[in-house]
Design a protein around this motif. Structure first.
Motif, PDB file in Angstrom:
ATOM      1  N   PHE A  92       0.816  -1.210   0.000  1.00 14.28           N
ATOM      2  CA  PHE A  92       0.000   0.000   0.000  1.00 14.28           C
ATOM      3  C   PHE A  92       0.854   1.266   0.000  1.00 14.28           C
ATOM      4  O   PHE A  92       0.440   2.290  -0.527  1.00 14.28           O
ATOM      5  N   LYS A  93       2.032   1.188   0.566  1.00 13.49           N
ATOM      6  CA  LYS A  93       2.907   2.358   0.613  1.00 13.49           C
ATOM      7  C   LYS A  93       3.334   2.773  -0.803  1.00 13.49           C
ATOM      8  O   LYS A  93       3.341   3.950  -1.140  1.00 13.49           O
ATOM      9  N   MET A  94       3.666   1.795  -1.638  1.00 20.17           N
ATOM     10  CA  MET A  94       4.094   2.058  -3.019  1.00 20.17           C
ATOM     11  C   MET A  94       2.933   1.980  -4.014  1.00 20.17           C
ATOM     12  O   MET A  94       3.122   2.195  -5.203  1.00 20.17           O
ATOM     13  N   HIS A  95       1.734   1.632  -3.511  1.00 21.50           N
ATOM     14  CA  HIS A  95       0.542   1.469  -4.359  1.00 21.50           C
ATOM     15  C   HIS A  95       0.763   0.394  -5.435  1.00 21.50           C
ATOM     16  O   HIS A  95       0.405   0.577  -6.591  1.00 21.50           O
ATOM     17  N   LEU A  96       1.336  -0.732  -5.025  1.00 19.39           N
ATOM     18  CA  LEU A  96       1.619  -1.817  -5.956  1.00 19.39           C
ATOM     19  C   LEU A  96       1.015  -3.125  -5.465  1.00 19.39           C
ATOM     20  O   LEU A  96       0.920  -3.368  -4.268  1.00 19.39           O
ATOM     21  N   LEU A  97       0.646  -3.934  -6.423  1.00 18.94           N
ATOM     22  CA  LEU A  97       0.112  -5.256  -6.134  1.00 18.94           C
ATOM     23  C   LEU A  97       0.836  -6.223  -7.066  1.00 18.94           C
ATOM     24  O   LEU A  97       0.924  -5.964  -8.264  1.00 18.94           O
ATOM     25  N   THR A  98       1.346  -7.293  -6.536  1.00 18.40           N
ATOM     26  CA  THR A  98       2.066  -8.279  -7.338  1.00 18.40           C
ATOM     27  C   THR A  98       1.225  -9.537  -7.450  1.00 18.40           C
ATOM     28  O   THR A  98       0.811 -10.097  -6.446  1.00 18.40           O
ATOM     29  N   THR A  99       0.971  -9.949  -8.682  1.00 15.69           N
ATOM     30  CA  THR A  99       0.298 -11.231  -8.888  1.00 15.69           C
ATOM     31  C   THR A  99       1.363 -12.230  -9.310  1.00 15.69           C
ATOM     32  O   THR A  99       2.180 -11.954 -10.172  1.00 15.69           O
ATOM     33  N   ARG A 100       1.333 -13.365  -8.677  1.00 20.05           N
ATOM     34  CA  ARG A 100       2.345 -14.375  -8.936  1.00 20.05           C
ATOM     35  C   ARG A 100       1.721 -15.572  -9.654  1.00 20.05           C
ATOM     36  O   ARG A 100       0.628 -15.991  -9.342  1.00 20.05           O
ATOM     37  N   ASN A 101       2.457 -16.069 -10.625  1.00 17.99           N
ATOM     38  CA  ASN A 101       2.029 -17.253 -11.369  1.00 17.99           C
ATOM     39  C   ASN A 101       0.638 -17.062 -11.961  1.00 17.99           C
ATOM     40  O   ASN A 101      -0.228 -17.914 -11.852  1.00 17.99           O
TER      41      ASN A 101
ATOM     42  N   ALA B  98       1.618 -18.453 -16.467  1.00 12.95           N
ATOM     43  CA  ALA B  98       2.616 -18.687 -15.411  1.00 12.95           C
ATOM     44  C   ALA B  98       3.558 -17.503 -15.252  1.00 12.95           C
ATOM     45  O   ALA B  98       4.739 -17.655 -15.002  1.00 12.95           O
ATOM     46  N   LYS B  99       3.006 -16.296 -15.422  1.00 14.10           N
ATOM     47  CA  LYS B  99       3.819 -15.086 -15.335  1.00 14.10           C
ATOM     48  C   LYS B  99       3.463 -14.285 -14.092  1.00 14.10           C
ATOM     49  O   LYS B  99       2.321 -14.264 -13.655  1.00 14.10           O
ATOM     50  N   ASP B 100       4.463 -13.602 -13.561  1.00 12.88           N
ATOM     51  CA  ASP B 100       4.243 -12.641 -12.488  1.00 12.88           C
ATOM     52  C   ASP B 100       4.033 -11.277 -13.136  1.00 12.88           C
ATOM     53  O   ASP B 100       4.608 -10.991 -14.189  1.00 12.88           O
ATOM     54  N   ARG B 101       3.216 -10.435 -12.514  1.00  7.48           N
ATOM     55  CA  ARG B 101       3.068  -9.069 -13.009  1.00  7.48           C
ATOM     56  C   ARG B 101       2.779  -8.144 -11.846  1.00  7.48           C
ATOM     57  O   ARG B 101       2.305  -8.570 -10.803  1.00  7.48           O
ATOM     58  N   ILE B 102       3.090  -6.886 -12.051  1.00  5.59           N
ATOM     59  CA  ILE B 102       2.865  -5.870 -11.034  1.00  5.59           C
ATOM     60  C   ILE B 102       1.858  -4.885 -11.589  1.00  5.59           C
ATOM     61  O   ILE B 102       1.942  -4.476 -12.747  1.00  5.59           O
ATOM     62  N   THR B 103       0.891  -4.513 -10.767  1.00  4.77           N
ATOM     63  CA  THR B 103      -0.101  -3.530 -11.166  1.00  4.77           C
ATOM     64  C   THR B 103      -0.225  -2.486 -10.070  1.00  4.77           C
ATOM     65  O   THR B 103       0.117  -2.729  -8.921  1.00  4.77           O
ATOM     66  N   MET B 104      -0.715  -1.319 -10.436  1.00  2.95           N
ATOM     67  CA  MET B 104      -0.854  -0.238  -9.466  1.00  2.95           C
ATOM     68  C   MET B 104      -2.221  -0.325  -8.801  1.00  2.95           C
ATOM     69  O   MET B 104      -3.215  -0.690  -9.437  1.00  2.95           O
ATOM     70  N   ILE B 105      -2.265   0.030  -7.533  1.00  2.00           N
ATOM     71  CA  ILE B 105      -3.528   0.118  -6.807  1.00  2.00           C
ATOM     72  C   ILE B 105      -3.560   1.458  -6.078  1.00  2.00           C
ATOM     73  O   ILE B 105      -2.540   2.094  -5.863  1.00  2.00           O
ATOM     74  N   TYR B 106      -4.744   1.844  -5.708  1.00  2.00           N
ATOM     75  CA  TYR B 106      -4.909   3.086  -4.964  1.00  2.00           C
ATOM     76  C   TYR B 106      -6.073   2.895  -4.008  1.00  2.00           C
ATOM     77  O   TYR B 106      -7.141   2.464  -4.422  1.00  2.00           O
ATOM     78  N   THR B 107      -5.881   3.162  -2.764  1.00  2.00           N
ATOM     79  CA  THR B 107      -6.979   3.038  -1.810  1.00  2.00           C
ATOM     80  C   THR B 107      -7.703   4.364  -1.755  1.00  2.00           C
ATOM     81  O   THR B 107      -7.108   5.432  -1.697  1.00  2.00           O
ATOM     82  N   HIS B 108      -9.001   4.275  -1.806  1.00  2.00           N
ATOM     83  CA  HIS B 108      -9.823   5.470  -1.883  1.00  2.00           C
ATOM     84  C   HIS B 108     -11.181   5.152  -1.259  1.00  2.00           C
ATOM     85  O   HIS B 108     -11.700   4.067  -1.436  1.00  2.00           O
ATOM     86  N   VAL B 109     -11.776   6.087  -0.578  1.00  2.00           N
ATOM     87  CA  VAL B 109     -13.096   5.861   0.003  1.00  2.00           C
ATOM     88  C   VAL B 109     -14.139   6.310  -1.005  1.00  2.00           C
ATOM     89  O   VAL B 109     -14.158   7.445  -1.430  1.00  2.00           O
ATOM     90  N   LEU B 110     -15.005   5.374  -1.412  1.00  3.97           N
ATOM     91  CA  LEU B 110     -16.041   5.666  -2.403  1.00  3.97           C
ATOM     92  C   LEU B 110     -17.432   5.649  -1.779  1.00  3.97           C
ATOM     93  O   LEU B 110     -18.354   5.117  -2.371  1.00  3.97           O
ATOM     94  N   ASN B 111     -17.612   6.141  -0.608  1.00  5.18           N
ATOM     95  CA  ASN B 111     -18.918   6.185   0.031  1.00  5.18           C
ATOM     96  C   ASN B 111     -19.612   4.829  -0.026  1.00  5.18           C
ATOM     97  O   ASN B 111     -20.738   4.708  -0.489  1.00  5.18           O
ATOM     98  N   CYS B 112     -18.944   3.822   0.396  1.00  2.94           N
ATOM     99  CA  CYS B 112     -19.507   2.469   0.428  1.00  2.94           C
ATOM    100  C   CYS B 112     -19.643   2.054   1.885  1.00  2.94           C
ATOM    101  O   CYS B 112     -18.983   1.138   2.350  1.00  2.94           O
ATOM    102  N   GLY B 113     -20.444   2.762   2.598  1.00  8.85           N
ATOM    103  CA  GLY B 113     -20.613   2.451   4.004  1.00  8.85           C
ATOM    104  C   GLY B 113     -19.358   2.776   4.796  1.00  8.85           C
ATOM    105  O   GLY B 113     -19.089   2.156   5.804  1.00  8.85           O
ATOM    106  N   GLY B 114     -18.559   3.747   4.326  1.00  6.78           N
ATOM    107  CA  GLY B 114     -17.364   4.163   5.030  1.00  6.78           C
ATOM    108  C   GLY B 114     -16.178   3.248   4.832  1.00  6.78           C
ATOM    109  O   GLY B 114     -15.120   3.460   5.392  1.00  6.78           O
TER     110      GLY B 114
END
Length: 191
Positions: A153-162, A166-182
């Protein structure tokens, strides 16, 4: 001493798929289509068959069975794999086969409000997986296999393995509040 027996055809297909590092789901699908092809032609060995038999099978899928274009394409890919990679035969003429009709569909994307509504109705694990799918572009199986150590979460990255292929990849994530019950929702960076 007699030479060792050659593995059965479907075992050869499995071995070649694994050597090429295809996914287990691709292996299952290809083996199933090749089995159906052999059964369609009363268990004749594929090495003894060719253009006429392949076209008959694929045309049968499109015309008689009315399968979706993607289903016929998968069967075609399996047969291409069998003939090119396992039996070492060229089948360039395969592109002339009658193709299943592709449905005309408009792409559907959910609006941000629709995503809010959907996520607000989910709870627990279902909510978490849906949030990950929405916000990071994960495939369902990748989200189910995700481990805590794959999230940064600090780097906003998510790693999917295998993942797929059978490939690993890195994708960006961002935490955000979307008014979904807080609750915080993992969402794309552009929202």
């Amino acid at each position: 001493m007699p030479p060792p027996a050659q593995p059965k055809l479907l075992d050869q297909v499995r071995e070649r798929i694994r050597t090429m590092h295809y996914s287990i789901r691709t292996e299952e699908a290809y083996v199933d289509w090749i089995r159906r092809y052999i059964l369609f032609h009363q268990k004749r060995p594929p090495a003894e068959m060719g253009k006429v038999e392949i076209e008959a099978f694929l045309t049968h899928l499109a015309v008689k069975r009315g399968v979706a274009a993607s289903t016929q394409s998968q069967a075609k890919a399996a047969l291409l794999f069998l003939y090119q990679k396992v039996l070492k035969q060229e089948v360039d003429w395969l592109k002339d086969v009658v193709a299943a009709k592709q449905p005309q569909r408009l792409p559907t994307d959910l609006t941000v409000d629709e995503v809010r509504t959907l996520l607000a109705r989910l709870q627990g694990l279902h909510w978490l997986i849906a949030s990950l799918l929405y916000g990071s572009g994960l495939r369902i199986l990748e989200a189910c296999r995700l481990r805590v150590l794959d999230l940064n979460f600090k780097m906003h990255l998510l790693t999917t393995r295998n993942g797929k292929g059978a490939k690993d990849r890195i994708t960006m994530i961002y935490t955000h509040v979307l008014n979904c019950g807080g609750r915080g929702v993992i969402s794309p960076l552009d929202h």
